[in-house]
Design an enzyme around this catalytic site. Structure first.
Site, PDB file in Angstrom:
ATOM      1  N   GLY A   1       8.750   8.213 -17.904  1.00 18.42           N
ATOM      2  CA  GLY A   1       9.074   6.721 -17.070  1.00 18.42           C
ATOM      3  C   GLY A   1       7.746   5.844 -17.156  1.00 18.42           C
ATOM      4  O   GLY A   1       7.755   4.511 -16.805  1.00 18.42           O
ATOM      5  N   GLU A   2       6.653   6.723 -17.406  1.00 15.93           N
ATOM      6  CA  GLU A   2       5.589   5.492 -17.580  1.00 15.93           C
ATOM      7  C   GLU A   2       5.352   4.681 -18.647  1.00 15.93           C
ATOM      8  O   GLU A   2       5.975   4.887 -19.612  1.00 15.93           O
ATOM      9  CB  GLU A   2       4.097   6.504 -17.589  1.00 15.93           C
ATOM     10  CG  GLU A   2       3.702   7.205 -16.490  1.00 15.93           C
ATOM     11  CD  GLU A   2       2.432   8.142 -16.553  1.00 15.93           C
ATOM     12  OE1 GLU A   2       1.980   8.017 -17.693  1.00 15.93           O
ATOM     13  OE2 GLU A   2       2.243   8.991 -15.724  1.00 15.93           O
TER      14      GLU A   2
ATOM     15  N   ARG B   1      10.046 -13.329   0.826  1.00 14.16           N
ATOM     16  CA  ARG B   1      10.746 -13.341   1.996  1.00 14.16           C
ATOM     17  C   ARG B   1      10.464 -12.634   3.179  1.00 14.16           C
ATOM     18  O   ARG B   1      10.724 -12.952   4.292  1.00 14.16           O
ATOM     19  CB  ARG B   1      12.312 -12.902   1.711  1.00 14.16           C
ATOM     20  CG  ARG B   1      12.976 -14.346   0.990  1.00 14.16           C
ATOM     21  CD  ARG B   1      14.349 -14.113   0.506  1.00 14.16           C
ATOM     22  NE  ARG B   1      14.503 -13.387  -0.810  1.00 14.16           N
ATOM     23  CZ  ARG B   1      15.647 -13.075  -1.326  1.00 14.16           C
ATOM     24  NH1 ARG B   1      16.868 -13.226  -0.859  1.00 14.16           N
ATOM     25  NH2 ARG B   1      15.357 -12.129  -2.320  1.00 14.16           N
ATOM     26  N   GLN B   2       9.806 -11.497   2.883  1.00 14.94           N
ATOM     27  CA  GLN B   2       9.398 -10.518   3.996  1.00 14.94           C
ATOM     28  C   GLN B   2       7.937 -11.000   4.359  1.00 14.94           C
ATOM     29  O   GLN B   2       6.741 -10.748   3.818  1.00 14.94           O
ATOM     30  CB  GLN B   2       9.275  -9.248   3.411  1.00 14.94           C
ATOM     31  CG  GLN B   2       8.551  -8.175   4.492  1.00 14.94           C
ATOM     32  CD  GLN B   2       9.630  -7.756   5.471  1.00 14.94           C
ATOM     33  OE1 GLN B   2      10.865  -7.719   5.183  1.00 14.94           O
ATOM     34  NE2 GLN B   2       9.268  -7.268   6.678  1.00 14.94           N
TER      35      GLN B   2
ATOM     36  N   LYS C   1      22.370 -20.798  10.093  1.00 14.37           N
ATOM     37  CA  LYS C   1      22.782 -19.317   9.482  1.00 14.37           C
ATOM     38  C   LYS C   1      22.078 -18.140  10.446  1.00 14.37           C
ATOM     39  O   LYS C   1      20.864 -18.359  10.696  1.00 14.37           O
ATOM     40  CB  LYS C   1      22.306 -19.452   8.006  1.00 14.37           C
ATOM     41  CG  LYS C   1      22.680 -17.995   7.483  1.00 14.37           C
ATOM     42  CD  LYS C   1      22.182 -17.693   6.000  1.00 14.37           C
ATOM     43  CE  LYS C   1      20.870 -17.404   5.756  1.00 14.37           C
ATOM     44  NZ  LYS C   1      20.627 -17.357   4.310  1.00 14.37           N
TER      45      LYS C   1
ATOM     46  N   ARG D   1      21.635 -14.126   9.927  1.00 14.17           N
ATOM     47  CA  ARG D   1      21.690 -12.748   8.991  1.00 14.17           C
ATOM     48  C   ARG D   1      21.781 -11.779   9.752  1.00 14.17           C
ATOM     49  O   ARG D   1      20.839 -11.605  10.562  1.00 14.17           O
ATOM     50  CB  ARG D   1      20.642 -13.106   7.975  1.00 14.17           C
ATOM     51  CG  ARG D   1      20.654 -11.877   6.896  1.00 14.17           C
ATOM     52  CD  ARG D   1      20.096 -12.353   5.571  1.00 14.17           C
ATOM     53  NE  ARG D   1      21.039 -12.020   4.561  1.00 14.17           N
ATOM     54  CZ  ARG D   1      21.472 -12.539   3.670  1.00 14.17           C
ATOM     55  NH1 ARG D   1      21.011 -13.865   3.084  1.00 14.17           N
ATOM     56  NH2 ARG D   1      22.456 -11.977   2.833  1.00 14.17           N
TER      57      ARG D   1
HETATM   58  C1  R5P Z   1      17.484 -17.324   2.448  1.00 14.10           C
HETATM   59  O1  R5P Z   1      17.227 -17.900   3.672  1.00 14.10           O
HETATM   60  C2  R5P Z   1      17.622 -18.080   1.245  1.00 14.10           C
HETATM   61  O2  R5P Z   1      17.158 -19.368   1.097  1.00 14.10           O
HETATM   62  C3  R5P Z   1      19.116 -17.799   0.798  1.00 14.10           C
HETATM   63  O3  R5P Z   1      19.980 -18.564   1.673  1.00 14.10           O
HETATM   64  C4  R5P Z   1      19.362 -16.507   0.811  1.00 14.10           C
HETATM   65  O4  R5P Z   1      18.354 -15.725   0.209  1.00 14.10           O
HETATM   66  C5  R5P Z   1      20.630 -15.947  -0.025  1.00 14.10           C
HETATM   67  O5  R5P Z   1      20.986 -14.708   0.064  1.00 14.10           O
HETATM   68  P1  R5P Z   1      22.171 -14.060  -0.176  1.00 14.10           P
HETATM   69  O6  R5P Z   1      22.814 -14.804  -1.341  1.00 14.10           O
HETATM   70  O7  R5P Z   1      21.999 -12.651  -0.388  1.00 14.10           O
HETATM   71  O8  R5P Z   1      22.992 -14.476   0.917  1.00 14.10           O
END
Ligand code: R5P
Length: 299
Positions: free
Chosen positions: A39-40, A95-96, A193, A195
């Protein structure tokens, strides 16, 4: 005048590298890669390099690619590169950006620092910067350059769905919606939204009339597809005539695409920051112009 630069790319990105080489006039060369049975990986770069080297690596499915970048960048320096630019049309791990629970790794900062230690300049498209204002805060390279796919997608929407109602599926998309709407005068609005998990998304429509409208959901990235799918279900239930989707980065699996289509999403368009069947517009000229500006800025 800067000395000539070379563009290095990896196998899977031959098509994107050709487009970028053509748009920028850069010579390009493939990084050879051998995978050992355990895998290397072993990389081989051209054995002499000019002072300015550009590495193209889009960072979807990023984990192994980050190791490749470590090996490639360190090797390029030993082969003569003095100025290294990473072109990562999709930049992973953005994102994190905070520890949501104590003990969590703040991946954005860690990966950003890792890349900044390897490269003098980083160029990317629509990075997901939510709680930080600039890319430099996330990737503290000498030059950290952000481009946007929203104007390209806006032009496409204007051709394919003139008079569309542009809708952002969440508050974070407001920046791209505003850019795209300003370019063509689209009506526009943004959903709210929540999540609840990787595959659980709650969307609330904004209070704007949608009956009979051609709605285009515009966002930076679609991954599991649940955000777009849920917004589409609600819009169609509220009487929207059609719902299509335009995203800069299509991380979507086949399964995610199927789910979006079942939810009633018509056309799905993306830029080519990630090679994907939905690619409809190319960022090559945008990237080439940024490379040109970078050369001028450094000259
Ligand atoms: C997050 O806020 C991004 O702007 C997208 O809305 C998000 O990453 C979309 O993710 P998914 O398609 O998994 O719902």
């Amino acid at each position: 005048m800067n000395p000539p630069a070379i563009l290095l790319y990896f196998d899977e990105e031959h098509a994107a590298a050709s487009r970028l080489a053509e748009a920028s006039g850069l010579a390009f060369a493939r990084v050879e890669r051998h995978r050992f049975p355990d895998g290397e990986i072993k990389l081989r770069l051209p054995d002499t390099l000019p002072e300015r080297v550009v590495v193209l690596r889009t960072l979807d499915h990023p984990n192994e690619k980050l190791v490749e970048l470590l090996l490639a960048a360190r090797t390029a320096r030993t082969l003569g590169a003095r100025h290294l630019t990473l072109v990562a049309p999709y930049l992973a791990y953005m994102r994190q950006d905070i520890a949501f629970r104590p003990g969590e790794a703040v991946s954005q900062r860690i990966v950003g620092r890792f890349l900044a230690d390897l490269f003098d300049a980083v160029i990317t498209v629509d990075p997901h910067l939510h709680r930080v204002a600039t890319l430099t805060e996330a990737v503290p390279a000498r030059q950290a350059i952000v481009l946007s796919g929203a104007p390209l997608l806006a032009d496409l929407v204007a051709q394919r769905r003139p008079g569309a109602l542009l809708m952002g599926p969440d508050g974070e998309s407001a920046q791209w919606i505003a850019q795209a709407a300003a370019r063509h005068g689209f009506d526009h609005a943004v959903c709210a939204k929540m999540r609840h998990g990787d595959h659980a998304v709650e969307v609330e429509l904004p209070p704007v009339p949608v009956a009979g409208r051609a709605v285009v959901l515009l966002d930076d990235v679609a991954s599991t597809g649940h955000t777009v799918a849920q917004a589409a279900r609600l819009l169609l239930a509220a009487g929207a005539g059609t719902v299509d989707s335009a995203v800069t980065h299509a991380l979507l699996s086949d399964e995610a695409l199927r789910m979006m289509r079942q939810a009633g999403v018509g056309d799905i368009w993306s830029t080519d920051t990630i090679p994907h069947p939905t690619n409809a517009v190319s960022v090559a000229h945008l990237l080439a112009q940024a490379l040109l500006n970078l050369g001028q800025a450094d000259g």
